[in-house]
Design an enzyme around this catalytic site. Structure first.
Site, PDB file in Angstrom:
ATOM      1  N   HIS A  55       0.971  -1.212   0.060  1.00 43.28           N
ATOM      2  CA  HIS A  55      -0.199  -0.026  -0.140  1.00 43.28           C
ATOM      3  C   HIS A  55       0.930   1.272   0.010  1.00 43.28           C
ATOM      4  CE1 HIS A  55      -2.349  -2.936   2.184  1.00 43.28           C
ATOM      5  NE2 HIS A  55      -3.513  -2.351   1.718  1.00 43.28           N
ATOM      6  N   MET A  89       2.337  -5.772  -7.707  1.00 43.43           N
ATOM      7  CA  MET A  89       1.130  -4.993  -7.556  1.00 43.43           C
ATOM      8  C   MET A  89       1.231  -4.146  -6.435  1.00 43.43           C
ATOM      9  SD  MET A  89      -1.173  -5.333  -4.908  1.00 43.43           S
ATOM     10  CE  MET A  89      -2.110  -6.622  -4.037  1.00 43.43           C
ATOM     11  N   GLU A 182     -11.231  -6.317  -5.188  1.00 44.14           N
ATOM     12  CA  GLU A 182     -11.367  -7.213  -4.075  1.00 44.14           C
ATOM     13  C   GLU A 182     -12.385  -7.191  -3.250  1.00 44.14           C
ATOM     14  OE1 GLU A 182      -7.376  -7.231  -1.804  1.00 44.14           O
ATOM     15  OE2 GLU A 182      -8.412  -8.923  -0.238  1.00 44.14           O
ATOM     16  N   LYS A 184     -15.170  -8.200  -0.042  1.00 41.71           N
ATOM     17  CA  LYS A 184     -15.197  -8.671   1.351  1.00 41.71           C
ATOM     18  C   LYS A 184     -16.575  -8.439   1.988  1.00 41.71           C
ATOM     19  CE  LYS A 184     -12.558  -8.463   5.538  1.00 41.71           C
ATOM     20  NZ  LYS A 184     -11.233  -8.009   6.434  1.00 41.71           N
ATOM     21  N   HIS A 221     -12.039 -13.643   2.468  1.00 39.91           N
ATOM     22  CA  HIS A 221     -13.043 -12.999   2.323  1.00 39.91           C
ATOM     23  C   HIS A 221     -14.498 -13.798   2.006  1.00 39.91           C
ATOM     24  CE1 HIS A 221     -10.218  -9.242   1.883  1.00 39.91           C
ATOM     25  NE2 HIS A 221     -10.167 -10.043   3.243  1.00 39.91           N
ATOM     26  N   ASP A 246      -5.552 -13.606  -3.802  1.00 41.07           N
ATOM     27  CA  ASP A 246      -5.134 -13.571  -2.152  1.00 41.07           C
ATOM     28  C   ASP A 246      -5.198 -14.625  -1.548  1.00 41.07           C
ATOM     29  OD1 ASP A 246      -4.351 -10.886  -2.747  1.00 41.07           O
ATOM     30  OD2 ASP A 246      -5.653 -10.151  -1.116  1.00 41.07           O
ATOM     31  N   ASP A 256     -12.065 -11.763   9.890  1.00 42.72           N
ATOM     32  CA  ASP A 256     -10.868 -11.938   8.930  1.00 42.72           C
ATOM     33  C   ASP A 256      -9.797 -12.632   9.396  1.00 42.72           C
ATOM     34  OD1 ASP A 256      -9.797 -12.024   6.323  1.00 42.72           O
ATOM     35  OD2 ASP A 256      -9.384 -10.079   6.250  1.00 42.72           O
ATOM     36  N   ASP A 258      -7.003 -14.189   8.265  1.00 43.93           N
ATOM     37  CA  ASP A 258      -5.677 -13.973   7.300  1.00 43.93           C
ATOM     38  C   ASP A 258      -4.832 -15.093   7.929  1.00 43.93           C
ATOM     39  OD1 ASP A 258      -6.748 -12.069   5.718  1.00 43.93           O
ATOM     40  OD2 ASP A 258      -5.866 -10.426   6.904  1.00 43.93           O
ATOM     41  N   ASP A 288      -1.969 -13.174   1.224  1.00 40.90           N
ATOM     42  CA  ASP A 288      -2.507 -12.203   2.095  1.00 40.90           C
ATOM     43  C   ASP A 288      -2.744 -12.640   3.483  1.00 40.90           C
ATOM     44  OD1 ASP A 288      -3.040  -9.680   2.892  1.00 40.90           O
ATOM     45  OD2 ASP A 288      -4.905  -9.577   1.885  1.00 40.90           O
TER      46      ASP A 288
HETATM   47  C1  GLT Z   1      -5.863  -5.480   4.268  1.00 41.42           C
HETATM   48  C2  GLT Z   1      -6.893  -6.154   3.612  1.00 41.42           C
HETATM   49  C3  GLT Z   1      -6.508  -7.210   2.623  1.00 41.42           C
HETATM   50  C4  GLT Z   1      -6.280  -6.576   1.358  1.00 41.42           C
HETATM   51  C5  GLT Z   1      -5.195  -5.716   1.491  1.00 41.42           C
HETATM   52  C6  GLT Z   1      -5.028  -4.832   0.177  1.00 41.42           C
HETATM   53  S1  GLT Z   1      -5.326  -4.496   3.010  1.00 41.42           S
HETATM   54  O1  GLT Z   1      -4.887  -6.035   4.761  1.00 41.42           O
HETATM   55  O2  GLT Z   1      -7.364  -7.424   4.719  1.00 41.42           O
HETATM   56  O3  GLT Z   1      -7.259  -8.242   2.302  1.00 41.42           O
HETATM   57  O4  GLT Z   1      -5.750  -7.232   0.460  1.00 41.42           O
HETATM   58  O5  GLT Z   1      -5.726  -3.641   0.317  1.00 41.42           O
HETATM   59 MN    MN Z   2      -6.498  -9.494   0.535  1.00 40.96          MN
HETATM   60 MN    MN Z   3      -8.301 -10.608   4.650  1.00 36.39          MN
END
Ligand code: GLT
Ligand code: MN
Ligand code: MN
Length: 401
Positions: A55, A89, A182, A184, A221, A246, A256, A258, A288
């Site tokens: 970012h 990216m 993207e 979510k 997501h 991602d 979320d 991650d 991600d």
């Molecule tokens: C943030 C989000 C991610 C996105 C990123 C890109 S920012 O961490 O949770 O899913 O991909 O903006």
């Molecule tokens: Mn993401």
């Molecule tokens: Mn995420």
């Protein structure tokens, strides 16, 4: 033993915000030091990653002076040159600063919307400085808790206006970006607009230049929304819109998470990797995700290795699945007769179809013993997608059944 060494041709990428995640969550302070962007790049290069994404604010802190910006850019260039790591990216942070508390591109305030567009323009310039080709738009704050606050058609109109403006501008600049949206469903907003891959696909077709706008779906997501991620990605591929992806780990019905790629739902991950590999996906495989909050600085790099290794293990398993005579025999039996009896419309075709007689009983009674097939095949039970067995005992055990 198989070789699970990541190499640049695998196109594995990480965000500065992923390996640089200090372990902060909404309830707790960071548990480890933030990593300097140039150090992240060197480390990722040494581990065999292809690229690093950022970012605007991950690289150049919000509000930095122009001298500071120049110094950071120079230092980052040298780390990239030394390590051979690419920047495929870039994206804009339109969620951290309090000015975006009620949205960026979809804020009710035209000045906030204009500021968000300006910030994205600067972010695109920064991405181009390092050769980025894909520009991601994750609208973290583009949503609402109070639906009484606006006509729900307005945020769609404003989002479209921002994307159309940015796309026209970047084309005029000769940047040549492809935009990847993207989706979510929620978090940090109660509800985020354009919540799923399907929503985004339909929205893209309403843009002035849909041709260079596609998707960046994220495992976590769509899984949060309880959807089958493999089906979502397949639809994006079918539309020629899978510009980026991602990868991470997530349990349905939660915030979320991650998590490291492959930490949850190995069956879906297996079919996801198989989908990408079987159908010539050639864009970055971006993780991600971040290490667990319990990890220290060293453990973060084990997390990064683990994401890439899991992908390569699943890729090898997909190959085994494709080469397994017994599995392929069953698939052939199921799909052998692929000739469509409907086809493209013609008057004759319609008349022929109307006249056709079907043996409904025979079609109904065709045996489809999925349960037996799974039990009898040597490696298509779900346990076989469990990661690794160096000594091959897992495979042997299944063959001996
Ligand atoms: C943030 C989000 C991610 C996105 C990123 C890109 S920012 O961490 O949770 O899913 O991909 O903006
Ligand atoms: Mn993401
Ligand atoms: Mn995420």
């Amino acid at each position: 033993m198989s070789d699970y060494t990541p190499r640049p041709e695998h196109k594995f990428t990480f965000g500065l915000w992923t390996v640089g995640n200090p372990g902060r969550d909404p309830f707790g302070e960071p548990t480890r030091e933030a990593v300097n962007p140039a150090d992240s790049v060197r480390k990722l290069g040494a581990l065999g990653a292809y690229g690093v994404n950022f970012h605007d604010d991950d690289l150049v802190p919000f509000g930095a002076s122009s001298q500071e910006r120049e110094r950071i850019i120079k230092e980052f260039h040298s780390a990239l040159d030394e390590s051979g790591v690419k920047v495929p990216m870039a994206t804009t942070n339109l969620f951290t600063q309090p000015i975006f508390k009620d949205g960026g591109f979809t804020s009710s305030d035209p000045k906030v919307r204009a500021f968000a567009v300006q910030k994205a323009m600067r972010g695109m310039e920064l991405g181009k400085e390092f050769g980025a080709e894909t520009y991601v738009f994750w609208g973290g704050r583009e949503g609402s808790e109070v639906d009484a606050s606006k006509n729900p058609l307005d945020p769609l109109k404003w989002f479209r206006e921002a994307l159309d403006f940015l796309n026209a501008w970047q084309m005029e600049q000769g940047f040549g970006y492809r935009f990847a949206l993207e989706p979510k469903p929620n978090e940090p907003r109660g509800d985020i607009y354009l919540a799923t891959t399907g929503n985004m696909l339909a929205f893209i077709e309403t843009l002035a230049h849909p041709e260079n706008v596609g998707l960046n779906p994220e495992f976590a997501h769509d899984t949060m929304a309880g959807l089958n991620f493999v089906h979502q990605v397949a639809q994006a591929m079918d539309a020629g819109k899978l510009f980026h992806i991602d990868l991470n780990g997530q349990k349905p019905g939660r915030f979320d998470q991650d998590l490291r790629f492959g930490q949850e739902d190995q069956k879906t991950n297996f079919f996801l990797v198989k989908l990408l590999e079987d159908n010539g996906y050639d864009n970055p495989r971006h993780f991600d995700a971040h290490a667990l909050r319990t990890s220290n600085a060293g453990d973060v790099w084990e997390f990064a290795k683990g994401c890439m290794r899991t992908y390569l293990i699943l890729k090898e398993k997909a190959q085994r699945f494709n080469e397994d005579a017994e599995i392929q025999g069953i698939i052939q039996e199921l799909n052998g007769d692929t000739q469509s009896l409907v086809g493209a419309y013609s008057k004759e075709g319609a008349d022929k179809l109307m006249a056709q007689k079907f043996d409904v009983a025979a079609l109904t009674n065709r045996p489809l013993p999925y349960e037996s097939w799974i039990n009898s095949s040597s490696s298509c039970c779900w346990a076989c997608v469990r990661p690794v067995n160096h000594r091959g005992t897992e495979a042997r055990r299944h063959r001996e059944r």
